[in-house]
Design a protein around this motif. Structure first.
Motif, mmCIF file in Angstrom:
data_model
loop_
_atom_site.group_PDB
_atom_site.id
_atom_site.type_symbol
_atom_site.label_atom_id
_atom_site.label_comp_id
_atom_site.label_asym_id
_atom_site.label_seq_id
_atom_site.Cartn_x
_atom_site.Cartn_y
_atom_site.Cartn_z
ATOM 1 N N ARG A 352 -26.778 20.922 -14.706
ATOM 2 C CA ARG A 352 -27.256 19.860 -13.813
ATOM 3 C C ARG A 352 -26.100 18.942 -13.431
ATOM 4 N N ARG A 353 -25.272 18.607 -14.389
ATOM 5 C CA ARG A 353 -24.118 17.741 -14.120
ATOM 6 C C ARG A 353 -23.169 18.401 -13.120
ATOM 7 N N ILE A 354 -22.891 19.669 -13.343
ATOM 8 C CA ILE A 354 -21.987 20.413 -12.451
ATOM 9 C C ILE A 354 -22.566 20.510 -11.046
ATOM 10 N N SER A 355 -23.834 20.866 -10.952
ATOM 11 C CA SER A 355 -24.456 21.069 -9.636
ATOM 12 C C SER A 355 -24.510 19.781 -8.827
ATOM 13 N N LEU A 356 -24.880 18.678 -9.464
ATOM 14 C CA LEU A 356 -24.979 17.407 -8.742
ATOM 15 C C LEU A 356 -23.599 16.941 -8.258
ATOM 16 N N CYS A 357 -22.585 17.091 -9.108
ATOM 17 C CA CYS A 357 -21.235 16.697 -8.703
ATOM 18 C C CYS A 357 -20.729 17.566 -7.557
ATOM 19 N N LEU A 358 -20.954 18.881 -7.652
ATOM 20 C CA LEU A 358 -20.490 19.788 -6.610
ATOM 21 C C LEU A 358 -21.211 19.551 -5.283
ATOM 22 N N MET A 359 -22.487 19.192 -5.340
ATOM 23 C CA MET A 359 -23.215 18.887 -4.109
ATOM 24 C C MET A 359 -22.538 17.757 -3.337
ATOM 25 N N ILE A 360 -22.148 16.716 -4.051
ATOM 26 C CA ILE A 360 -21.509 15.562 -3.410
ATOM 27 C C ILE A 360 -20.125 15.935 -2.885
ATOM 28 N N VAL A 361 -19.368 16.693 -3.672
ATOM 29 C CA VAL A 361 -18.016 17.092 -3.263
ATOM 30 C C VAL A 361 -18.063 17.988 -2.027
ATOM 31 N N TRP A 362 -18.968 18.979 -2.021
ATOM 32 C CA TRP A 362 -19.081 19.887 -0.874
ATOM 33 C C TRP A 362 -19.517 19.130 0.374
ATOM 34 N N PHE A 363 -20.500 18.255 0.245
ATOM 35 C CA PHE A 363 -20.990 17.502 1.397
ATOM 36 C C PHE A 363 -19.877 16.667 2.016
ATOM 37 N N SER A 364 -19.188 15.898 1.194
ATOM 38 C CA SER A 364 -18.175 14.975 1.703
ATOM 39 C C SER A 364 -16.966 15.699 2.272
ATOM 40 N N THR A 365 -16.562 16.800 1.651
ATOM 41 C CA THR A 365 -15.429 17.574 2.161
ATOM 42 C C THR A 365 -15.731 18.090 3.565
ATOM 43 N N SER A 366 -16.895 18.692 3.723
ATOM 44 C CA SER A 366 -17.280 19.229 5.030
ATOM 45 C C SER A 366 -17.531 18.119 6.041
ATOM 46 N N PHE A 367 -18.138 17.040 5.595
ATOM 47 C CA PHE A 367 -18.467 15.900 6.447
ATOM 48 C C PHE A 367 -17.197 15.311 7.068
ATOM 49 N N ALA A 368 -16.179 15.076 6.226
ATOM 50 C CA ALA A 368 -14.924 14.516 6.716
ATOM 51 C C ALA A 368 -14.139 15.524 7.545
ATOM 52 N N TYR A 369 -14.152 16.792 7.110
ATOM 53 C CA TYR A 369 -13.389 17.841 7.803
ATOM 54 C C TYR A 369 -13.864 18.011 9.247
ATOM 55 N N TYR A 370 -15.171 18.197 9.422
ATOM 56 C CA TYR A 370 -15.687 18.431 10.771
ATOM 57 C C TYR A 370 -15.755 17.149 11.593
ATOM 58 N N GLY A 371 -15.780 16.004 10.923
ATOM 59 C CA GLY A 371 -15.682 14.749 11.654
ATOM 60 C C GLY A 371 -14.343 14.627 12.357
ATOM 61 N N LEU A 372 -13.289 15.200 11.742
ATOM 62 C CA LEU A 372 -11.954 15.163 12.331
ATOM 63 C C LEU A 372 -11.681 16.339 13.268
ATOM 64 N N ALA A 373 -12.215 17.514 12.930
ATOM 65 C CA ALA A 373 -11.801 18.748 13.612
ATOM 66 C C ALA A 373 -12.641 19.145 14.816
#
Length: 551
Positions: A352-373
């Protein structure tokens, strides 16, 4: 003893792994084209209201093209903006204002341009073909009141990528990585090519949605097939170097788009090659780990013998028997007799700890990436050149990530890349809009850090989730990435409230994710876990993660 030891016995990272990883990585040259295609197929060309027979009308009023050029002639038909520089894109004068051609245009108050009665573009639009010969915008007039449909096409595509992550992630854990990858190649090649023949915007969006699903299938299964056939010590190097195919693909996209400049031809050019990938994908070996854990040890043994033969270790074929294979993976086989679902991703405290942390990391990485690209035209630089620059900046960023992943570990690299991308995004807020070179440089650096974050998170996620639920986990957390990529364009609307607000949102998300990344367990030089119990044991064995294991 585990499967990693068997991999080392049959050659470690040998000839088979080199061919296998290369063939899986080559499609990455065109995967960037799929995700960033909208920059070119839905490019916004310069446009203004169509004025039927304007030259003949001008002649009837004693104006000839020898006296005024085409742009000057448009002054009589189309209002200019408040600064008197650009023609308005969505209105025209009800009656031609011939006196504007005879007057000193610089002496007229800018407000006067809109003082005369205007109307909507009743005869459609005329598009500038300098940058694009044809896009879906010019073909279906996605301008003015229909302008939101331009970005909606990308949101729909990302919705398909999201759906594919959910569907293909679970299916590949059930039916195998190879089978789903082969199908994904075929689906992408067929539907992507058919998209070029779309007769309407609705058809185009439906086919792009289905293509997006296939893109998820390709990415998720290719990553797992790479990771599950690579020895522990070479995962970082191979994972980073194979990501360069995607990076180089961004520049390939710019070259193809520049040479064609027609959205239908471009669509075919980036999708038809997947028929070739489909044909040679039958050479791939299914994941032996997955086969053993799904009670298909006989097939797994054949693949291991094949690997040994290709790697020049034929003497290992007789030594590695079915009994040896099953003894190496006895614990994993016993654990795999249960049925695993998405619930297992959050069932235990550690998962549960791993999944919740990864959800936030994946969301923010993609969110910032496509916001710029995904909005290259806003930088005021040639869009093809901008695409190349955005691609080139990934090379030093990923080389830096490679060194960091190797020596500092996954956790530090992931958190640092996200925090540095936030710094670049926030810094751009304070740069005046007329300093385009500085703004572009900061945007490129921010994009480079988010790209490095993507490289890390793909590798990190594959190492954190055990084999029995690896694809389910990859599909689950990458779903958050697709939500981020869908939300990124919508945030740009906030600039109407405050110009800096989109950057504050993008940067804020990256800061939160960067901090969260430091709560993930380190996986540097740790064997891949095959069962959920292995994951718990792995974390318990690392001293600097005692805090995590106790929570």
């Amino acid at each position: 003893m585990g499967f990693a030891d068997l991999l080392n016995e049959v050659g470690g990272f040998g000839r088979f792994q080199l061919i296998h990883v290369t063939l899986l990585s080559i499609p990455g040259l065109l995967m960037a084209s799929q995700n960033l295609l909208n920059n070119f197929t839905a490019g916004m060309p310069g446009h203004h209201c169509t004025i039927p027979n304007r030259t003949s009308i001008a002649s009837s009023h004693n104006f000839s093209l020898s006296e005024v050029d085409d742009r000057q002639l448009l002054r009589a038909f189309i209002p200019m903006d408040a600064n008197g520089i650009e023609f308005l894109k969505c209105t025209r004068y009800v009656k031609a204002q011939w006196h504007l051609l005879k007057s000193n245009i610089s002496a007229i108050r800018p407000t006067n341009f809109t003082d005369f009665e205007t109307e909507m573009c009743l005869d459609g639009w005329t598009y500038d073909k300098t940058e694009f010969l044809s896009t879906i915008v010019s073909e279906w007039d996605l301008v003015c009141t229909l302008r939101p449909l331009k970005q909606m096409s990308q949101t729909i595509y990302m919705g398909g990528v999201l759906s594919g992550a959910i569907i293909f992630g679970g299916l590949s854990d059930r039916f195998g990585r190879k089978a789903l990858l082969i199908w994904s190649y075929f689906q992408l090649a067929t539907l992507g090519t058919c998209t070029a023949f779309s007769p309407s915007y609705v058809t185009y969006c439906v086919l792009r949605f289905m293509t997006g699903m296939a893109v998820s299938g390709v990415i998720l299964n290719a990553v797992s097939l790479k990771v599950e056939w690579i020895p522990t010590k070479t995962r970082t190097l191979v994972g980073t170097l194979s990501s360069f195919f995607f990076t180089f693909g961004q520049m390939v996209l710019a070259g193809i788009a520049y040479s064609l400049r027609d959205w239908r031809k471009l669509q075919i050019a980036v999708c038809a090659p997947f028929f070739i990938f489909f044909l040679y994908s039958w050479w791939y070996s299914e994941s032996a780990r997955w086969l053993v854990l799904n009670r298909r040890s006989d097939e797994a043994l054949k693949h291991l013998h094949r690997v040994a033969k290709i790697n020049g270790k034929p003497e290992k074929i007789e030594k590695i028997t079915l009994e040896v294979l099953e003894s190496h993976m006895h614990k994993e086989i016993q654990s795999s007799k249960g049925t695993y679902t998405a619930y297992d991703l959050i069932r235990t405290v550690v998962m549960r700890r791993i999944s919740l942390c990864l959800m936030i990391v994946w969301f923010s990485t993609s969110f910032a990436y496509y916001g710029l690209a995904m909005d290259l035209q806003k930088f005021g630089v040639n869009i093809y050149l901008m695409q190349i620059i955005f691609g080139m900046v990934d090379f030093p960023a990923k080389l830096m990530a490679l060194g960091s992943l190797t020596f500092l570990g996954r956790r530090v690299t992931q958190g640092t890349c996200l925090l540095m991308s936030a710094v670049m995004i926030f810094a751009n807020i304070f740069v005046p809009t007329d300093m385009q070179s500085v703004r572009t440089t900061l945007a490129c650096l921010g994009k480079g850090f988010t790209s490095a974050s993507f490289t890390c998170v793909y590798l990190f996620t594959g190492e954190l989730y055990p084999t029995v639920i690896r694809q389910t986990g990859m599909g689950f957390v990458s779903t958050m990435a697709r939500i981020g990529s869908m939300a990124a364009p919508a945030v740009l609307i906030l600039d109407e409230v405050m110009p800096a607000l989109p950057s504050i949102v993008y940067g804020g998300a990256a800061v939160v994710a960067g901090i969260i990344a430091f709560f993930l367990p380190e996986t540097l030089n740790i064997p891949l876990p095959d069962t959920i119990g292995d994951e718990v044991d792995k974390i318990m064995e690392i001293p600097n993660h005692i805090l995590i294991s106790r929570t």
